[in-house]
Design a protein around this motif. Structure first.
Motif, PDB file in Angstrom:
ATOM      1  N   CYS A 131      36.159  34.529  40.773  1.00 53.11           N
ATOM      2  CA  CYS A 131      36.794  35.834  40.467  1.00 53.11           C
ATOM      3  C   CYS A 131      37.719  35.712  39.254  1.00 53.11           C
ATOM      4  N   LEU A 132      38.283  34.504  39.071  1.00 50.27           N
ATOM      5  CA  LEU A 132      39.233  34.297  37.955  1.00 50.27           C
ATOM      6  C   LEU A 132      38.506  33.899  36.674  1.00 50.27           C
ATOM      7  N   GLY A 133      37.147  33.800  36.758  1.00 44.29           N
ATOM      8  CA  GLY A 133      36.387  33.510  35.532  1.00 44.29           C
ATOM      9  C   GLY A 133      35.850  32.100  35.455  1.00 44.29           C
ATOM     10  N   THR A 134      35.791  31.402  36.580  1.00 41.34           N
ATOM     11  CA  THR A 134      35.291  30.019  36.560  1.00 41.34           C
ATOM     12  C   THR A 134      33.766  29.996  36.747  1.00 41.34           C
ATOM     13  N   GLY A 152      43.435  37.020  35.277  1.00 42.80           N
ATOM     14  CA  GLY A 152      43.887  37.555  36.569  1.00 42.80           C
ATOM     15  C   GLY A 152      42.857  38.506  37.150  1.00 42.80           C
ATOM     16  N   ALA A 153      42.788  38.535  38.476  1.00 42.84           N
ATOM     17  CA  ALA A 153      41.799  39.405  39.140  1.00 42.84           C
ATOM     18  C   ALA A 153      42.278  39.723  40.549  1.00 42.84           C
ATOM     19  N   MET A 154      41.562  40.635  41.188  1.00 42.21           N
ATOM     20  CA  MET A 154      41.795  40.957  42.606  1.00 42.21           C
ATOM     21  C   MET A 154      40.889  40.033  43.409  1.00 42.21           C
ATOM     22  N   THR A 182      47.061  38.360  39.093  1.00 40.55           N
ATOM     23  CA  THR A 182      46.098  38.132  40.183  1.00 40.55           C
ATOM     24  C   THR A 182      46.716  38.634  41.482  1.00 40.55           C
ATOM     25  N   VAL A 183      45.899  39.360  42.256  1.00 43.05           N
ATOM     26  CA  VAL A 183      46.348  39.759  43.602  1.00 43.05           C
ATOM     27  C   VAL A 183      45.399  39.123  44.600  1.00 43.05           C
TER      28      VAL A 183
END
Ligand code: EPZ
Length: 420
Positions: A131-134, A152-154, A182-183
């Motif tokens: 979700c964070l782009g990995t 950052g992401a949900m 990020t949440v």
């Protein structure tokens, strides 16, 4: 492999100092990879898992110094690939993934194996990092992760058994240096996660919501060095509380945090165990008449899965039927068959163990299988009449600091028998 030789039947009496928390210090040790500056961590328990993690950090290039209580780490020049053999052998090391991605934007770690208590998947860890782009590639038992740009992401981290403790730790540590906010929803609320967040915020991170299921992490450009004292180990404290109650004695737990032990103390009191909070200590006595109880393990602040085996040992002594239901791990009743060798009457039905307690236990040779099952066998051996030998206590050394020394100081007749 070492074993413990126990002559049972002696009540435990006196005071025991609770050590620093294993499950807090392991992710905190991983967090030292997030800065090139020096981190000093105090009240670090001298455990084989901690020494293993020291070797892993060193294999990544960090300067590590541990004197058995204070740990100093300076991760100035680190690489993204650690000693596979070491990482494969200790599941807790999976939490170096997040910090390595945040610091170096790439990481190669071995897939952690399962263990006797369950398959121990990491799908939620990988979901959160993606979700964070990995980008994640799994090849021949290794995780190859790259994240040129973490944003950052949900992230929803809830799984079939609720939140994930180390999964939450990994995603937090990847998010603290990410671009933006990020949440994390359905984050783990364990005190060990709160201690990690306190450590990270002291390094300069911006994390809100510690202890709640929703965490908000605002990425920053860099983190600095820090000094930190690890919280006391609530599971060690709970283990000694159960040992005191099972032995018919009374023990003062110095340094315990009653606010971390709500569900455990509540269940012990329901079983008739007298508990007193005096000053900074917790005094645990023995019930005039131990009562059977039912318990279901849950995420924090419910009854912890890491105390299920110890409570089962105590319920073997309580006249009547107790039902212990394990909702976190799929096979965490290995201790039941070994307790039956001491005379316990336990039936396992799916996720529940039915304990028909009240029959006196008598000593026997038993085999430790995992960390907390081993603790349950030591407790039962102390309560049993006669001699109990607990084999393969290296499981215990992973998570209890000099357990036999602490028990002997409380009057237990216990000795370590060097490797068979
Ligand atoms: C931590 O393990 C602890 N270990 C465990 O303590 C503890 O039992 C566990 O949390 C639960 O409280 C350390 O902190 C080093 P999880 P962790 O991810 O983080 C499932 C001890 O005795 N799950 O919270 O690995 C998983 O299968 C040890 O000190 C997924 O499905 O546990 C389990 O059913 C044992 N997918 C549940 O979640 C994932 O990606 C909770 O596991 C991750 C987990």
């Amino acid at each position: 492999m070492d074993s413990f030789l126990i002559e049972g039947g002696t009540p435990l009496r006196g005071e025991v100092q609770v050590s620093g928390s294993k499950n807090a210090v392991l992710p905190i040790m991983a967090a030292t990879l997030l800065t090139a500056e020096t981190c000093v961590i105090r009240r670090v328990p001298d455990l084989s898992d901690v020494r293993f993690m020291c070797r892993i950090l060193s294999s990544l290039g960090a300067e590590v110094d541990f004197d058995g209580s204070t740990l100093t780490v300076r991760a100035a020049n680190i690489t993204s690939t650690g000693d596979y053999d070491l990482i494969r052998k200790m599941r807790g090391s999976i939490c170096i993934l997040g910090p390595l991605l945040a610091r170096l934007h790439q990481a190669t770690v071995s897939l952690p194996g399962g263990c006797v208590i369950g398959t121990r998947p990491i799908d939620l860890h990988l979901k959160g990092l993606r979700c964070l782009g990995t980008q994640i590639r799994i090849d021949s038992g290794y995780i190859h992760a790259t994240a040129p740009e973490l944003s950052g992401a949900m992230v929803f981290l809830g799984g079939r058994a609720g939140p994930t403790v180390l999964g939450t730790a990994n995603v937090i540590m990847a998010a603290v240096l990410a671009e933006g906010v990020t949440v994390i929803e359905s984050a783990a609320c364990e005190p060990e996660v709160v201690d990690l967040i306190d450590f990270l915020n002291a390094m300069g991170a911006r994390i809100q919501g510690a202890g709640s299921p929703t965490l908000t992490i605002t990425g920053v450009r860099a983190l600095g060095g820090v000094e930190h004292e690890v919280i006391p180990d609530r599971i060690e404290a709970g283990t000694f509380a159960v040992a005191a109650a099972a032995s018919g004695g009374e023990v003062i737990l110095r340094g315990a945090r009653p606010d971390h032990l709500g569900a455990v103390l509540d269940k012990l009191q329901e079983a008739g165990v007298p508990i007193e909070r005096r000053g900074g200590a917790l005094t645990v006595g023995s019930a005039r008449a131990l009562r059977p109880v039912d318990v279901t393990t849950m995420p924090y602040s419910g009854f912890p899965t890491d105390m299920q085996a110890q409570l089962m040992a105590l319920m073997c002594l309580a006249p009547g039927t107790s039902i212990l239901t394990e909702r976190i791990f799929e096979s965490r009743f290995m201790h039941a068959s070994e307790l039956m060798r001491l005379g316990a009457d336990i039936g396992v039905e799916g996720p529940s163990a039915i304990v028909k307690g009240g029959r006196p236990l008598s000593g026997a040779e038993v085999m430790a299988s995992d960390l907390r099952a081993s603790a349950a066998l030591v407790i039962a051996g102390i309560a049993a009449s006669g001699r109990t030998q607990v084999h393969r206590v290296y499981h215990l050394d992973r998570g209890y600091e000099r357990m036999e020394v602490k028990l002997e100081k409380l009057g237990a007749r216990i000795q370590r028998v060097p490797g068979e």
